[in-house]
Design a protein around this motif. Structure first.
Motif, PDB file in Angstrom:
ATOM      1  N   ALA A  52      63.737  60.396  14.574  1.00  0.00           N
ATOM      2  CA  ALA A  52      64.728  59.943  13.604  1.00  0.00           C
ATOM      3  C   ALA A  52      65.298  61.189  12.933  1.00  0.00           C
ATOM      4  O   ALA A  52      64.708  62.266  12.988  1.00  0.00           O
ATOM      5  CB  ALA A  52      64.090  59.028  12.569  1.00  0.00           C
ATOM      6  N   THR A  53      66.442  61.030  12.305  1.00  0.00           N
ATOM      7  CA  THR A  53      67.038  62.124  11.537  1.00  0.00           C
ATOM      8  C   THR A  53      66.135  62.409  10.334  1.00  0.00           C
ATOM      9  O   THR A  53      65.622  61.469   9.709  1.00  0.00           O
ATOM     10  CB  THR A  53      68.445  61.725  11.055  1.00  0.00           C
ATOM     11  N   ARG A  54      65.943  63.692  10.037  1.00  0.00           N
ATOM     12  CA  ARG A  54      65.112  64.072   8.892  1.00  0.00           C
ATOM     13  C   ARG A  54      65.561  63.358   7.620  1.00  0.00           C
ATOM     14  O   ARG A  54      66.763  63.186   7.387  1.00  0.00           O
ATOM     15  CB  ARG A  54      65.193  65.578   8.655  1.00  0.00           C
ATOM     16  N   GLU A  55      64.604  62.969   6.794  1.00  0.00           N
ATOM     17  CA  GLU A  55      64.895  62.279   5.527  1.00  0.00           C
ATOM     18  C   GLU A  55      65.874  63.121   4.697  1.00  0.00           C
ATOM     19  O   GLU A  55      65.688  64.326   4.544  1.00  0.00           O
ATOM     20  CB  GLU A  55      63.595  62.063   4.745  1.00  0.00           C
ATOM     21  N   GLY A  56      66.908  62.468   4.200  1.00  0.00           N
ATOM     22  CA  GLY A  56      67.900  63.148   3.373  1.00  0.00           C
ATOM     23  C   GLY A  56      68.996  63.859   4.151  1.00  0.00           C
ATOM     24  O   GLY A  56      69.959  64.329   3.569  1.00  0.00           O
ATOM     25  N   ASP A  98      68.012  56.286  11.803  1.00  0.00           N
ATOM     26  CA  ASP A  98      66.837  55.947  11.000  1.00  0.00           C
ATOM     27  C   ASP A  98      65.586  55.782  11.852  1.00  0.00           C
ATOM     28  O   ASP A  98      64.479  56.017  11.367  1.00  0.00           O
ATOM     29  CB  ASP A  98      67.075  54.671  10.198  1.00  0.00           C
ATOM     30  N   ALA A  99      65.744  55.360  13.116  1.00  0.00           N
ATOM     31  CA  ALA A  99      64.572  55.153  13.979  1.00  0.00           C
ATOM     32  C   ALA A  99      65.013  55.018  15.431  1.00  0.00           C
ATOM     33  O   ALA A  99      66.152  54.627  15.711  1.00  0.00           O
ATOM     34  CB  ALA A  99      63.821  53.892  13.556  1.00  0.00           C
TER      35      ALA A  99
END
Length: 114
Positions: free
Chosen positions: A41-45, A93-94
């Motif tokens: 997933a794309t890194r948080e933030g 997101d996933a």
């Protein structure tokens, strides 16, 4: 020269620990790539904010794609496609952790309206 035939759904011999980006070909104003995700997933933030447009289709697996301003992501299944305009902030997101999620992405310069 006779061109090779490539199957975009052939599984990886060793599943990648990170997303695999494979450039299939490049034109003067476009680039086509295959992306293989295995739970990434794309890194948080973090948000993707691209200078170019991107048309993407999910060929196998599953994914959740979210655009800035949305509170929840959109679940994608094989065959789902989306055209993302330049500077449309988005993130993954996933992706499915139990199988490969294979994407075909076409990055291009959109035609400007007159």
């Amino acid at each position: 020269m006779i061109p090779d035939i490539t199957n975009l759904l052939t599984p990886q011999v060793t599943p990648p620990n990170e997303e695999l980006f494979e450039h299939l070909f490049r034109g003067q104003s476009c680039r086509v790539e295959r992306i293989v995700s295995t739970g990434q997933a794309t890194r948080e933030g973090q948000w993707y904010d691209q200078e170019h447009a991107e048309w993407v289709i999910l060929l196998s697996g599953s994914a959740v794609l979210r655009f800035e301003g949305e509170t929840e992501g959109r679940t994608l299944i094989p065959g789902d496609a989306v055209n993302i305009p330049p500077h449309c902030r988005h993130r993954v997101d996933a992706t499915a952790a139990d199988r490969e999620s294979v994407w075909l992405a076409i990055h291009y310069e959109p035609v400007e309206n007159g």
